[in-house]
Structure formats: C-alpha cells, structure tokens
Design a protein around this motif. Structure first.
Motif, PDB file in Angstrom:
ATOM      1  N   ALA A   1       0.837  -1.206   0.000  1.00 53.13           N
ATOM      2  CA  ALA A   1       0.000   0.000   0.000  1.00 53.13           C
ATOM      3  C   ALA A   1       0.870   1.252   0.000  1.00 53.13           C
ATOM      4  CB  ALA A   1      -0.929  -0.009   1.213  1.00 53.13           C
ATOM      5  N   VAL A   2       1.950   1.230   0.778  1.00 51.61           N
ATOM      6  CA  VAL A   2       2.861   2.376   0.814  1.00 51.61           C
ATOM      7  C   VAL A   2       3.536   2.563  -0.539  1.00 51.61           C
ATOM      8  CG1 VAL A   2       5.015   3.244   1.817  1.00 51.61           C
ATOM      9  CG2 VAL A   2       3.262   2.249   3.298  1.00 51.61           C
ATOM     10  N   ALA A   3       3.971   1.459  -1.154  1.00 55.15           N
ATOM     11  CA  ALA A   3       4.624   1.542  -2.462  1.00 55.15           C
ATOM     12  C   ALA A   3       3.681   2.136  -3.506  1.00 55.15           C
ATOM     13  CB  ALA A   3       5.097   0.163  -2.903  1.00 55.15           C
ATOM     14  N   ARG A   4       2.444   1.700  -3.510  1.00 56.97           N
ATOM     15  CA  ARG A   4       1.476   2.198  -4.486  1.00 56.97           C
ATOM     16  C   ARG A   4       1.144   3.668  -4.236  1.00 56.97           C
ATOM     17  NH1 ARG A   4      -2.389  -3.223  -4.640  1.00 56.97           N
ATOM     18  NH2 ARG A   4      -1.332  -4.229  -6.435  1.00 56.97           N
ATOM     19  N   GLU A   5       0.996   4.034  -2.981  1.00 58.99           N
ATOM     20  CA  GLU A   5       0.704   5.429  -2.649  1.00 58.99           C
ATOM     21  C   GLU A   5       1.859   6.342  -3.080  1.00 58.99           C
ATOM     22  OE1 GLU A   5      -0.375   8.155   1.308  1.00 58.99           O
ATOM     23  OE2 GLU A   5       0.376   6.112   1.530  1.00 58.99           O
ATOM     24  N   HIS A   6       3.079   5.890  -2.817  1.00 61.52           N
ATOM     25  CA  HIS A   6       4.260   6.671  -3.186  1.00 61.52           C
ATOM     26  C   HIS A   6       4.351   6.806  -4.707  1.00 61.52           C
ATOM     27  CE1 HIS A   6       8.487   8.028  -2.273  1.00 61.52           C
ATOM     28  NE2 HIS A   6       8.571   7.806  -3.575  1.00 61.52           N
ATOM     29  N   ARG A   7       4.141   5.700  -5.411  1.00 58.28           N
ATOM     30  CA  ARG A   7       4.224   5.725  -6.873  1.00 58.28           C
ATOM     31  C   ARG A   7       3.175   6.646  -7.478  1.00 58.28           C
ATOM     32  NH1 ARG A   7       3.316   0.125  -9.742  1.00 58.28           N
ATOM     33  NH2 ARG A   7       1.161   0.725  -9.308  1.00 58.28           N
ATOM     34  N   GLU A   8       1.977   6.630  -6.926  1.00 57.00           N
ATOM     35  CA  GLU A   8       0.913   7.497  -7.421  1.00 57.00           C
ATOM     36  C   GLU A   8       1.279   8.965  -7.233  1.00 57.00           C
ATOM     37  OE1 GLU A   8      -2.805   8.906  -8.801  1.00 57.00           O
ATOM     38  OE2 GLU A   8      -1.823   6.953  -9.029  1.00 57.00           O
ATOM     39  N   MET A   9       1.809   9.300  -6.059  1.00 54.96           N
ATOM     40  CA  MET A   9       2.184  10.686  -5.791  1.00 54.96           C
ATOM     41  C   MET A   9       3.324  11.136  -6.711  1.00 54.96           C
ATOM     42  SD  MET A   9       3.044  12.474  -2.129  1.00 54.96           S
ATOM     43  CE  MET A   9       4.378  11.332  -1.735  1.00 54.96           C
ATOM     44  N   TRP A  10       4.231  10.215  -7.015  1.00 55.90           N
ATOM     45  CA  TRP A  10       5.352  10.533  -7.907  1.00 55.90           C
ATOM     46  C   TRP A  10       4.878  10.684  -9.353  1.00 55.90           C
ATOM     47  CZ3 TRP A  10       8.032   6.016 -10.494  1.00 55.90           C
ATOM     48  CH2 TRP A  10       8.978   6.460 -11.436  1.00 55.90           C
ATOM     49  N   LEU A  11       4.243   9.652  -9.892  1.00 58.83           N
ATOM     50  CA  LEU A  11       3.892   9.659 -11.312  1.00 58.83           C
ATOM     51  C   LEU A  11       2.837  10.700 -11.665  1.00 58.83           C
ATOM     52  CD1 LEU A  11       3.818   5.834 -12.149  1.00 58.83           C
ATOM     53  CD2 LEU A  11       5.593   7.497 -12.736  1.00 58.83           C
ATOM     54  N   ASN A  12       1.897  10.928 -10.766  1.00 61.91           N
ATOM     55  CA  ASN A  12       0.815  11.867 -11.046  1.00 61.91           C
ATOM     56  C   ASN A  12       0.931  13.151 -10.241  1.00 61.91           C
ATOM     57  OD1 ASN A  12      -0.807  10.314 -12.957  1.00 61.91           O
ATOM     58  ND2 ASN A  12      -1.150   8.908 -11.239  1.00 61.91           N
ATOM     59  N   GLY A  13       2.128  13.385  -9.700  1.00 62.85           N
ATOM     60  CA  GLY A  13       2.318  14.582  -8.893  1.00 62.85           C
ATOM     61  C   GLY A  13       3.628  15.283  -9.147  1.00 62.85           C
ATOM     62  N   TYR A  14       4.689  14.852  -8.477  1.00 63.26           N
ATOM     63  CA  TYR A  14       5.915  15.652  -8.487  1.00 63.26           C
ATOM     64  C   TYR A  14       6.944  15.242  -9.538  1.00 63.26           C
ATOM     65  CZ  TYR A  14       7.938  11.881  -5.539  1.00 63.26           C
ATOM     66  OH  TYR A  14       8.385  10.683  -5.046  1.00 63.26           O
ATOM     67  N   ARG A  15       6.673  14.205 -10.343  1.00 60.90           N
ATOM     68  CA  ARG A  15       7.643  13.842 -11.378  1.00 60.90           C
ATOM     69  C   ARG A  15       7.819  14.993 -12.365  1.00 60.90           C
ATOM     70  NH1 ARG A  15       8.107  11.364 -16.581  1.00 60.90           N
ATOM     71  NH2 ARG A  15      10.034  10.110 -16.693  1.00 60.90           N
ATOM     72  N   GLY A  16       9.060  15.441 -12.534  1.00 59.27           N
ATOM     73  CA  GLY A  16       9.360  16.549 -13.418  1.00 59.27           C
ATOM     74  C   GLY A  16       9.139  17.914 -12.800  1.00 59.27           C
ATOM     75  N   ALA A  17       8.571  17.937 -11.596  1.00 54.91           N
ATOM     76  CA  ALA A  17       8.325  19.209 -10.910  1.00 54.91           C
ATOM     77  C   ALA A  17       9.283  19.415  -9.740  1.00 54.91           C
ATOM     78  CB  ALA A  17       6.886  19.270 -10.406  1.00 54.91           C
ATOM     79  N   LEU A  18       9.559  18.341  -9.009  1.00 53.14           N
ATOM     80  CA  LEU A  18      10.462  18.425  -7.865  1.00 53.14           C
ATOM     81  C   LEU A  18      11.877  18.108  -8.306  1.00 53.14           C
ATOM     82  CD1 LEU A  18      10.753  18.800  -4.774  1.00 53.14           C
ATOM     83  CD2 LEU A  18      10.425  16.322  -4.555  1.00 53.14           C
ATOM     84  N   GLY A  19      12.795  19.011  -8.030  1.00 53.90           N
ATOM     85  CA  GLY A  19      14.194  18.791  -8.353  1.00 53.90           C
ATOM     86  C   GLY A  19      14.997  18.461  -7.111  1.00 53.90           C
ATOM     87  N   PHE A  20      16.246  18.083  -7.312  1.00 52.81           N
ATOM     88  CA  PHE A  20      17.148  17.789  -6.198  1.00 52.81           C
ATOM     89  C   PHE A  20      18.546  18.251  -6.578  1.00 52.81           C
ATOM     90  CE2 PHE A  20      19.792  15.309  -3.323  1.00 52.81           C
ATOM     91  CZ  PHE A  20      19.076  15.355  -2.150  1.00 52.81           C
ATOM     92  N   VAL A  21      19.163  19.014  -5.703  1.00 53.98           N
ATOM     93  CA  VAL A  21      20.507  19.523  -5.959  1.00 53.98           C
ATOM     94  C   VAL A  21      21.427  19.130  -4.818  1.00 53.98           C
ATOM     95  CG1 VAL A  21      20.018  21.781  -4.897  1.00 53.98           C
ATOM     96  CG2 VAL A  21      21.892  21.560  -6.550  1.00 53.98           C
ATOM     97  N   SER A  22      22.632  18.690  -5.170  1.00 51.24           N
ATOM     98  CA  SER A  22      23.679  18.381  -4.187  1.00 51.24           C
ATOM     99  C   SER A  22      24.720  19.487  -4.284  1.00 51.24           C
ATOM    100  CB  SER A  22      24.305  17.013  -4.476  1.00 51.24           C
ATOM    101  OG  SER A  22      23.316  16.002  -4.456  1.00 51.24           O
ATOM    102  N   LEU A  23      24.832  20.266  -3.237  1.00 46.86           N
ATOM    103  CA  LEU A  23      25.695  21.451  -3.226  1.00 46.86           C
ATOM    104  C   LEU A  23      26.971  21.181  -2.438  1.00 46.86           C
ATOM    105  CD1 LEU A  23      22.940  24.098  -2.395  1.00 46.86           C
ATOM    106  CD2 LEU A  23      24.099  23.850  -4.601  1.00 46.86           C
ATOM    107  N   LEU A  24      28.100  21.462  -3.053  1.00 46.22           N
ATOM    108  CA  LEU A  24      29.379  21.416  -2.367  1.00 46.22           C
ATOM    109  C   LEU A  24      29.745  22.848  -2.020  1.00 46.22           C
ATOM    110  CD1 LEU A  24      31.770  19.601  -1.453  1.00 46.22           C
ATOM    111  CD2 LEU A  24      32.839  20.100  -3.658  1.00 46.22           C
TER     112      LEU A  24
END
Length: 242
Positions: free
Chosen positions: A215-238
């Motif tokens: 259930a957690v995996a499906r909920e997470h996948r739904e939020m990713w695919l139909n929500g933040y995919r391509g919208a949320l970025g991630f940067v690693s700053l040195l």
C-alpha cells in the motif's frame, strides 16, 4: 509495520537514498579533494552510503555517521563490515540536533535530512559549528523545478526554486564551489527502485506487513507519477566555509 523499516527496505537496491547515480556521487566527493586523514561527519546518514564511498576514495579518512533510525544504522554497520570499513566508520544513534564533537571536520554531509534542522538555513548554521575553517559541506536539498500545485506543497513541502535554494545555502557565510542537479533519469532510477524494491518485498512477505508495504509503495508511486515527477528537483551542493 514501522515506517522506518519500510523506508530501509525500499532503499535496499538504491542505498544512496537520493536521486543520484554512484558515478555522480563519486564525482562530487572527488571534487571535495579531501586531505589525507580527513575527518567526515554525516548528519542523517541513513545507511551510510555517502560516507562509505568517501572512505573508499580516501583510504586514510575516518567518518562519523549520525541517525535515529535503528534499521538504517544496522544496514550501515553491515555494509561497512562487508566493505572492510568498520574500523573507520563510527555510527551514532542520536538526533542530529543533539550530536556533539570535540574536533572539527574537513567535510560535513547532510543529504536529504535538512528537515532535522528546520530547513536549509538552519542546516548550514549547524554544519558551520562542525566544519573546520575553510572546510566543506555537501548538502542535498529539494527544490521546485516549476511552480507546484497547492496539493503538492501540502504533500511534499515548501521549497524555493534552484536559485533560491543556492541563495539560502550561501546566506550564512558559505560559498558554492560545485554542485550537481539530479536529472530526470536519476529521479526515475531512484523512484522505480524505491517502489519496486518495496513491492517485491511485499510479494515475498504475504500477510499484514506485506499488505502495508504494498500500500505504501502504491501510494508513493501514485504521488510521484501523477504529482511531483518533473516538478520536484534535487541539488547536491558542495560548499566551502568562507
């Protein structure tokens, strides 16, 4: 089933635990150009993969990993033993806000754990207390690639754009000397690993725990695919302490 254990299971096939490939992680660590016998601190270390890779790149270095997750720290301990690094990695089960050290560090890591310090500005303020003069920080943080919906902000959190993220990191006397912005391919590899590993574990463990994990995996996948995919970025700053 404990959510902490679910997260540890989900990261088994992607122990870096952020949307970045091993090659790009190593490139960031090499750019840090750590000295011999470097001291490394990893705040919110999880399974310790960032510290372990740094120790492999600098054979004389030592590291302290700090986290509150018993399952993640156990995984870090096992990984260090498998790779022959147990004598150079010390693990501390304590909130990152309560950790103290008697000597400064050459590099302080805080990747995907800035929430422990109420955001990026608070993280940099805390890191400054641990790093030696002229030392480095490697901080991983989310940012919005495009304006999110109010629903996504409620689910994920409030982040600035990339420029605002860099400005927040530098606001307390830090200078960005290098960075890596995670690609969509890196995000996809991370998310498919997270959801897929958890789903496979659920299939192999029928019963209430398996049902919850799925259930957690499906909920997470739904939020990713139909929500933040391509919208949320991630940067690693040195960053270097000025």
């Amino acid at each position: 089933m404990d959510r902490d254990l679910i997260s540890t299971i989900a990261h088994r096939d992607h122990p870096i635990a952020t949307p970045i490939t091993p090659g790009n992680l190593d490139r960031l660590l090499r750019r840090a150009a750590l000295p011999e016998r470097a001291r490394i601190l990893d705040l919110g270390c999880g399974e310790g993969e960032w510290s372990l890779r740094a120790l492999e790149l600098v054979p004389s270095a030592t590291a302290d990993g700090v986290d509150i997750s018993p399952s993640a720290l156990s995984a870090a301990e096992k990984s260090a033993a498998t790779r022959g690094l147990s004598d150079r990695l010390s693990l501390h089960r304590v909130p990152a806000t309560e950790f103290s050290a008697s000597e400064p560090y050459d590099l302080v890591l805080c990747v995907g754990a800035t929430h422990a310090f109420e955001g990026l500005a608070g993280t940099m303020e805390t890191v400054a207390k641990f790093v030696r003069p002229g030392g480095l920080a490697l901080v991983g943080e989310g940012f919005w690639e495009r304006t999110p919906t109010s629903e996504m902000v409620a689910e994920i959190g409030e982040y600035p754009d990339l420029a605002g993220t860099v400005a927040a990191a530098e606001s307390g006397g830090w200078l960005t000397v290098y960075a890596h912005v995670s690609t969509l391919a890196e995000w996809d590899e991370y998310e498919w690993s997270w959801t897929g590993t958890l789903a496979r574990w659920a299939a192999a463990n029928p019963g209430p725990d398996g049902e919850q994990a799925l259930a957690v995996a499906r909920e997470h996948r739904e939020m990713w695919l139909n929500g933040y995919r391509g919208a949320l970025g991630f940067v690693s700053l040195l960053l270097q302490r000025v």
